[in-house]
Design an enzyme around this catalytic site. Structure first.
Site, PDB file in Angstrom:
ATOM      1  N   CYS A  40      79.090  29.765  98.092  1.00 43.14           N
ATOM      2  CA  CYS A  40      80.410  29.364  97.592  1.00 43.14           C
ATOM      3  C   CYS A  40      80.196  28.415  96.413  1.00 43.14           C
ATOM      4  O   CYS A  40      79.583  27.354  96.571  1.00 43.14           O
ATOM      5  CB  CYS A  40      81.190  28.674  98.700  1.00 43.14           C
TER       6      CYS A  40
ATOM      7  N   HIS B  98      82.820  27.173  94.245  1.00 43.46           N
ATOM      8  CA  HIS B  98      83.801  26.070  94.182  1.00 43.46           C
ATOM      9  C   HIS B  98      83.372  24.995  95.168  1.00 43.46           C
ATOM     10  O   HIS B  98      83.516  23.793  94.906  1.00 43.46           O
ATOM     11  CB  HIS B  98      85.239  26.562  94.473  1.00 43.46           C
TER      12      HIS B  98
ATOM     13  N   HIS C  24      85.026  40.387  99.864  1.00 39.60           N
ATOM     14  CA  HIS C  24      85.900  39.731  98.886  1.00 39.60           C
ATOM     15  C   HIS C  24      86.456  40.803  97.946  1.00 39.60           C
ATOM     16  O   HIS C  24      85.691  41.628  97.428  1.00 39.60           O
ATOM     17  CB  HIS C  24      85.134  38.715  98.036  1.00 39.60           C
TER      18      HIS C  24
ATOM     19  N   ASP D  42      91.835  32.694  97.256  1.00 42.87           N
ATOM     20  CA  ASP D  42      91.159  31.564  96.616  1.00 42.87           C
ATOM     21  C   ASP D  42      92.087  30.929  95.584  1.00 42.87           C
ATOM     22  O   ASP D  42      92.553  31.612  94.668  1.00 42.87           O
ATOM     23  CB  ASP D  42      89.863  32.067  95.953  1.00 42.87           C
TER      24      ASP D  42
ATOM     25  N   CYS E  50      87.270  31.268  91.906  1.00 46.19           N
ATOM     26  CA  CYS E  50      86.179  31.750  92.756  1.00 46.19           C
ATOM     27  C   CYS E  50      84.885  31.844  91.941  1.00 46.19           C
ATOM     28  O   CYS E  50      84.721  32.753  91.116  1.00 46.19           O
ATOM     29  CB  CYS E  50      86.509  33.103  93.380  1.00 46.19           C
ATOM     30  N   GLY E  51      83.980  30.927  92.219  1.00 41.35           N
ATOM     31  CA  GLY E  51      82.738  30.877  91.430  1.00 41.35           C
ATOM     32  C   GLY E  51      81.838  32.070  91.662  1.00 41.35           C
ATOM     33  O   GLY E  51      81.241  32.605  90.719  1.00 41.35           O
ATOM     34  N   THR E  52      81.730  32.525  92.925  1.00 43.58           N
ATOM     35  CA  THR E  52      80.909  33.719  93.161  1.00 43.58           C
ATOM     36  C   THR E  52      81.631  34.949  92.602  1.00 43.58           C
ATOM     37  O   THR E  52      80.989  35.875  92.101  1.00 43.58           O
ATOM     38  CB  THR E  52      80.565  33.891  94.655  1.00 43.58           C
TER      39      THR E  52
HETATM   40  O1  PYC Z   1      84.012  29.695  94.669  1.00 45.40           O
HETATM   41  O2  PYC Z   1      82.445  31.092  95.307  1.00 45.40           O
HETATM   42  C1  PYC Z   1      83.526  30.538  95.473  1.00 45.40           C
HETATM   43  C2  PYC Z   1      84.304  30.863  96.686  1.00 45.40           C
HETATM   44  C3  PYC Z   1      83.975  31.757  97.657  1.00 45.40           C
HETATM   45  C4  PYC Z   1      84.991  31.734  98.604  1.00 45.40           C
HETATM   46  C5  PYC Z   1      85.913  30.794  98.197  1.00 45.40           C
HETATM   47  N1  PYC Z   1      85.472  30.270  97.019  1.00 45.40           N
END
Ligand code: PYC
Length: 310
Positions: free
Chosen positions: A83, A85, A203, A230, A234-236
């Site tokens: 994750c 974020h 996702h 989210d 969402c960083g991923t």
């Molecule tokens: O920011 O990667 C992210 C993330 C994954 C699930 C919620 N946020």
């Protein structure tokens, strides 16, 4: 147990900073929580203490001494692979605690080590693990919606990325977008469409042009496992998008991509190529804000001491 709450672009992170007896290493801690101590997750994420959008971050001793911490992320469904974020949230949390100062910090996750650079202005830039597009322009038949075409990509979680299909991307449509993306996820599952090695695509990410006034290249809506959306870009998910843009030649190494979320918060992304590989290293920048510090009290007489079962 002590926790610190933060949010990154509106998406909450609840970081456990002390009070648990955990194995050494992020992978061992993930296995421990998933197989023996799911109560940690349900206690912090389920009501009455939590709510569906919170991502928990359990800090642990890393196996690799060069890492400032190990971390395992989880949400209202289960442990997450990764994750970003939340990584930005734990860096701000460690700075708030005085455990780190601006500079580069390595963080051990169950799927690899990421590097996070804390700047003086509190922005955090995360160099993610190698990411890639697994399949392009794959069409899935979605009951109620018909054929939907998207890419499958790995950005630290598995994503199905859909452009300009389904309900329009604005916040009034969040229930409709949630229904649409849940339908897509179920259809992928029913038709046995997976990431590499049969891994579940949990996702779903929809993209459209950004709303007027947003300084961004694109706006998204991301459905997470457990069906919360989210609030951040969402960083991923941004990493998966960068991998697709790189694979299709729409973004070059070092070029900036500004990804807005459904609520208008923004991550800045770019990528570095990896020699002799079709994978990239995504680089994602955002910032988090601390929202609270709490001592968790678990009363043995409380029938919902470990959260209302979901
Ligand atoms: O920011 O990667 C992210 C993330 C994954 C699930 C919620 N946020």
């Amino acid at each position: 147990m002590k926790i610190i709450d933060s949010h990154t672009g509106g998406e909450p992170t609840r970081t456990i900073i002390s009070g648990l007896d955990l194995p050494t290493g992020a992978a061992a801690t993930r296995d421990f929580i998933a197989n023996e101590a799911d109560w940690i997750r349900t206690t912090l994420i389920n009501e009455p203490r939590g709510f569906d959008a919170i991502v928990g971050a359990c800090l642990c001793k890393p196996l690799d001494d060069s890492c400032v911490t190990g971390v395992v992320f989880f949400n209202n469904d289960s442990c997450l692979h990764s994750c970003i974020h939340g990584t930005i949230g734990i860096i701000e949390t460690l700075a708030h605690l005085g455990r780190i100062t601006p500079g580069e910090h390595r963080i051990e996750t169950p799927i690899g080590t990421v590097t996070a650079t804390l700047a003086e202005d509190h922005t955090v830039t995360v160099k993610n693990i190698p990411s890639y597009r697994h399949a392009a322009k794959l069409t899935v038949e979605v009951p109620e919606f018909g054929p939907i075409t998207g890419d499958i990509a790995w950005g630290g979680n598995w994503f199905f990325l859909i452009s300009d299909q389904g309900p329009a991307l604005h916040s009034a449509n969040i229930p409709a977008l949630t229904h649409f993306t849940n339908s897509v996820r179920q259809a992928l599952h029913a038709q046995n469409i997976t990431g590499a090695n049969g891994e579940e695509i949990d996702h779903i990410e929809c993209f459209a042009s950004p709303a007027a006034g947003l300084q961004a290249d694109s706006q998204n809506f991301v459905l997470c496992p457990g069906s919360a959306y989210d609030r951040s870009p969402c960083g991923t998910g941004t990493s998966a998008k960068l991998a697709c843009l790189a694979a299709s030649g729409q973004l070059t190494e070092g070029q900036i991509w500004r990804q807005a979320s459904i609520i208008g918060s923004i991550f800045q992304g770019s990528f570095e190529s990896l020699p002799d590989s079709d994978k990239i290293t995504p680089i994602v920048t955002g910032r988090a804000f601390i929202t609270g510090e709490t001592t968790v009290i678990i009363d043995p007489n409380d029938p919902f001491k470990n959260g209302i079962p979901s």
